[in-house]
Scaffold this motif. Sequence first.
Motif, PDB file in Angstrom:
ATOM      1  N   ASN A  99     -24.915  20.928 -22.026  1.00 22.10           N
ATOM      2  CA  ASN A  99     -23.973  21.882 -21.455  1.00 22.10           C
ATOM      3  C   ASN A  99     -24.624  22.500 -20.221  1.00 22.10           C
ATOM      4  N   SER A 100     -24.103  22.179 -19.044  1.00 19.47           N
ATOM      5  CA  SER A 100     -24.713  22.675 -17.811  1.00 19.47           C
ATOM      6  C   SER A 100     -24.370  24.133 -17.534  1.00 19.47           C
ATOM      7  N   ALA A 101     -23.361  24.676 -18.234  1.00 17.63           N
ATOM      8  CA  ALA A 101     -22.960  26.080 -18.072  1.00 17.63           C
ATOM      9  C   ALA A 101     -22.683  26.424 -16.611  1.00 17.63           C
ATOM     10  N   GLU A 102     -22.107  25.482 -15.872  1.00 14.67           N
ATOM     11  CA  GLU A 102     -21.742  25.681 -14.456  1.00 14.67           C
ATOM     12  C   GLU A 102     -22.967  25.943 -13.568  1.00 14.67           C
ATOM     13  N   ASP A 103     -24.157  25.576 -14.040  1.00 20.84           N
ATOM     14  CA  ASP A 103     -25.399  25.827 -13.298  1.00 20.84           C
ATOM     15  C   ASP A 103     -25.929  24.502 -12.757  1.00 20.84           C
ATOM     16  N   PRO A 104     -25.920  24.280 -11.430  1.00 20.40           N
ATOM     17  CA  PRO A 104     -26.388  23.005 -10.869  1.00 20.40           C
ATOM     18  C   PRO A 104     -27.827  22.667 -11.259  1.00 20.40           C
ATOM     19  N   ALA A 105     -28.710  23.680 -11.308  1.00 14.33           N
ATOM     20  CA  ALA A 105     -30.102  23.420 -11.676  1.00 14.33           C
ATOM     21  C   ALA A 105     -30.196  22.947 -13.122  1.00 14.33           C
ATOM     22  N   ARG A 106     -29.409  23.549 -13.981  1.00 12.51           N
ATOM     23  CA  ARG A 106     -29.409  23.140 -15.388  1.00 12.51           C
ATOM     24  C   ARG A 106     -28.822  21.737 -15.530  1.00 12.51           C
ATOM     25  N   ALA A 107     -27.778  21.432 -14.764  1.00 12.45           N
ATOM     26  CA  ALA A 107     -27.200  20.085 -14.785  1.00 12.45           C
ATOM     27  C   ALA A 107     -28.234  19.053 -14.342  1.00 12.45           C
ATOM     28  N   GLU A 108     -28.979  19.346 -13.272  1.00 16.11           N
ATOM     29  CA  GLU A 108     -30.011  18.436 -12.773  1.00 16.11           C
ATOM     30  C   GLU A 108     -31.093  18.239 -13.826  1.00 16.11           C
ATOM     31  N   SER A 109     -31.449  19.306 -14.537  1.00 15.25           N
ATOM     32  CA  SER A 109     -32.462  19.201 -15.580  1.00 15.25           C
ATOM     33  C   SER A 109     -32.003  18.278 -16.707  1.00 15.25           C
ATOM     34  N   TYR A 110     -30.720  18.388 -17.086  1.00  9.22           N
ATOM     35  CA  TYR A 110     -30.200  17.515 -18.140  1.00  9.22           C
ATOM     36  C   TYR A 110     -30.164  16.059 -17.682  1.00  9.22           C
ATOM     37  N   VAL A 111     -29.736  15.817 -16.459  1.00 10.38           N
ATOM     38  CA  VAL A 111     -29.702  14.443 -15.953  1.00 10.38           C
ATOM     39  C   VAL A 111     -31.098  13.844 -15.991  1.00 10.38           C
ATOM     40  N   ARG A 112     -32.073  14.582 -15.481  1.00 10.25           N
ATOM     41  CA  ARG A 112     -33.453  14.092 -15.464  1.00 10.25           C
ATOM     42  C   ARG A 112     -33.974  13.855 -16.883  1.00 10.25           C
ATOM     43  N   SER A 113     -33.708  14.807 -17.778  1.00 13.95           N
ATOM     44  CA  SER A 113     -34.189  14.699 -19.155  1.00 13.95           C
ATOM     45  C   SER A 113     -33.574  13.507 -19.870  1.00 13.95           C
ATOM     46  N   PHE A 114     -32.266  13.308 -19.713  1.00 18.47           N
ATOM     47  CA  PHE A 114     -31.603  12.198 -20.387  1.00 18.47           C
ATOM     48  C   PHE A 114     -32.088  10.852 -19.848  1.00 18.47           C
ATOM     49  N   MET A 115     -32.328  10.782 -18.543  1.00 21.42           N
ATOM     50  CA  MET A 115     -32.844   9.528 -17.986  1.00 21.42           C
ATOM     51  C   MET A 115     -34.255   9.253 -18.481  1.00 21.42           C
ATOM     52  N   GLU A 116     -35.062  10.304 -18.617  1.00 23.59           N
ATOM     53  CA  GLU A 116     -36.411  10.124 -19.158  1.00 23.59           C
ATOM     54  C   GLU A 116     -36.367   9.642 -20.600  1.00 23.59           C
ATOM     55  N   ARG A 117     -35.331  10.022 -21.311  1.00 29.34           N
ATOM     56  CA  ARG A 117     -35.156   9.554 -22.691  1.00 29.34           C
ATOM     57  C   ARG A 117     -34.507   8.169 -22.744  1.00 29.34           C
ATOM     58  N   GLN A 118     -34.267   7.592 -21.582  1.00 32.68           N
ATOM     59  CA  GLN A 118     -33.773   6.221 -21.432  1.00 32.68           C
ATOM     60  C   GLN A 118     -32.412   6.023 -22.105  1.00 32.68           C
ATOM     61  N   VAL A 119     -31.503   6.984 -21.889  1.00 34.36           N
ATOM     62  CA  VAL A 119     -30.136   6.751 -22.358  1.00 34.36           C
ATOM     63  C   VAL A 119     -29.575   5.539 -21.618  1.00 34.36           C
ATOM     64  N   ASP A 120     -28.651   4.855 -22.256  1.00 33.26           N
ATOM     65  CA  ASP A 120     -28.093   3.640 -21.659  1.00 33.26           C
ATOM     66  C   ASP A 120     -27.026   3.927 -20.611  1.00 33.26           C
ATOM     67  N   GLY A 121     -26.460   5.134 -20.621  1.00 29.17           N
ATOM     68  CA  GLY A 121     -25.422   5.485 -19.656  1.00 29.17           C
ATOM     69  C   GLY A 121     -25.121   6.966 -19.747  1.00 29.17           C
ATOM     70  N   LEU A 122     -24.383   7.464 -18.757  1.00 30.71           N
ATOM     71  CA  LEU A 122     -24.058   8.889 -18.694  1.00 30.71           C
ATOM     72  C   LEU A 122     -22.574   9.103 -18.434  1.00 30.71           C
ATOM     73  N   VAL A 123     -21.993  10.099 -19.112  1.00 31.28           N
ATOM     74  CA  VAL A 123     -20.672  10.626 -18.785  1.00 31.28           C
ATOM     75  C   VAL A 123     -20.896  12.031 -18.242  1.00 31.28           C
ATOM     76  N   LEU A 124     -20.423  12.274 -17.028  1.00 33.11           N
ATOM     77  CA  LEU A 124     -20.587  13.580 -16.383  1.00 33.11           C
ATOM     78  C   LEU A 124     -19.219  14.229 -16.240  1.00 33.11           C
ATOM     79  N   MET A 125     -19.029  15.362 -16.901  1.00 33.27           N
ATOM     80  CA  MET A 125     -17.738  16.038 -16.911  1.00 33.27           C
ATOM     81  C   MET A 125     -17.780  17.236 -15.966  1.00 33.27           C
ATOM     82  N   ARG A 126     -17.271  17.002 -14.743  1.00 34.73           N
ATOM     83  CA  ARG A 126     -17.246  18.044 -13.717  1.00 34.73           C
ATOM     84  C   ARG A 126     -18.640  18.620 -13.490  1.00 34.73           C
ATOM     85  N   VAL A 127     -19.604  17.732 -13.461  1.00 34.15           N
ATOM     86  CA  VAL A 127     -20.996  18.116 -13.234  1.00 34.15           C
ATOM     87  C   VAL A 127     -21.438  17.513 -11.905  1.00 34.15           C
ATOM     88  N   PRO A 128     -21.752  18.337 -10.913  1.00 30.97           N
ATOM     89  CA  PRO A 128     -22.186  17.787  -9.625  1.00 30.97           C
ATOM     90  C   PRO A 128     -23.593  17.197  -9.726  1.00 30.97           C
TER      91      PRO A 128
END
Length: 337
Positions: A99-128
């Motif tokens: 949950n990015s909570a409308e915070d771009p920095a928090r959204a970026e942190s989640y993207v980076r964290s999920f990629m480091e965990r080697q998820v196979d794909g991402l769904v981004l819901m109104r997340v820049p």
Amino acid sequence: MTRNDVARLAGTSPAVVSYVINNGPRPVSEAARRRVLAAVEELGYRPNVVARSLRSRRSWTIGVIASDSAGGTSPFFGQFTRACEEVAWQRGYSVLLGNSAEDPARAESYVRSFMERQVDGLVLMRVPVAPDRAEEMRGRIPVVTIDHQAPPYFSRLAVDDEEGGYQATRHLLGHGHRRIGFVGGPLDVTPVALRAAGWRRALLEAGAEIGPMEEGELSLEGGYSAALRLLSSPERPTALFASIDDQAIGAMRAAADLGLRVPADLAVAGFDGAREAAYTVPGLTTISQPIDEMARHATETLVGAIETEGGEPLTKIFSATLVTRGSCGCPEPRLHR
């Protein structure tokens, strides 16, 4: 317990057990599938996820990042993420939710964290996503965005927000209203801006006054506060269109606190088609998004890109549907029992 034990009990080969557990790559008859699943249940067999990941070069995990996954600012997000998880589970994938909570920095942190965990794909819901991060993700991981603005190399799904705002306002005009206010969230939120554009277009076509408009948080409280300001003015509107259903419900409470009756003194329409809209008194007229269909399409698109290792990005714009209830003055339907 091993896969061979499951195969012996089910009367199949170990390969068939693998096809059932992994949903492929070869088809399995329904009878064989049922025997394998019954054997899995009886033996308590659990596949070795680490070995499976090494063999397939997948984590069997997808990440879903929403601007509000808990549904605190709009029921849309909670309903959407639940539907995503259901489809992912059916296809054999687990879901990591952020949950990015409308915070771009928090959204970026989640993207980076999920990629480091080697998820196979991402769904981004109104997340820049920052341009440099988006470029880094290009060709490395499949991405499906739920938004109107996304890089062309991401798959993109969205609803026709402007047309929905236009439909809602045209319907209120059809009830004879000429002074229709807009309760919106911040206009730098693309869906809100597009819904406001549809509201404005309908008023211009009808030769009606543009406005008034009040911005507020995308929440029950935001709709309540914005509506109080609009309805306390000397020339208050006779109808309100709200950019999300929660704001519309908050506006209905504001009207009640001011002694106004819905719809006799104030007609109200919302946008989202949240389940809660059917349970207000009167029921809320709304522009309904096909939330479950969008979630299924997003997850299936992502899984398809994962399992084919790429493919061309897809763009799909969904239509929204006007659902009439008592808040606008239409006959109030009974709920199905």
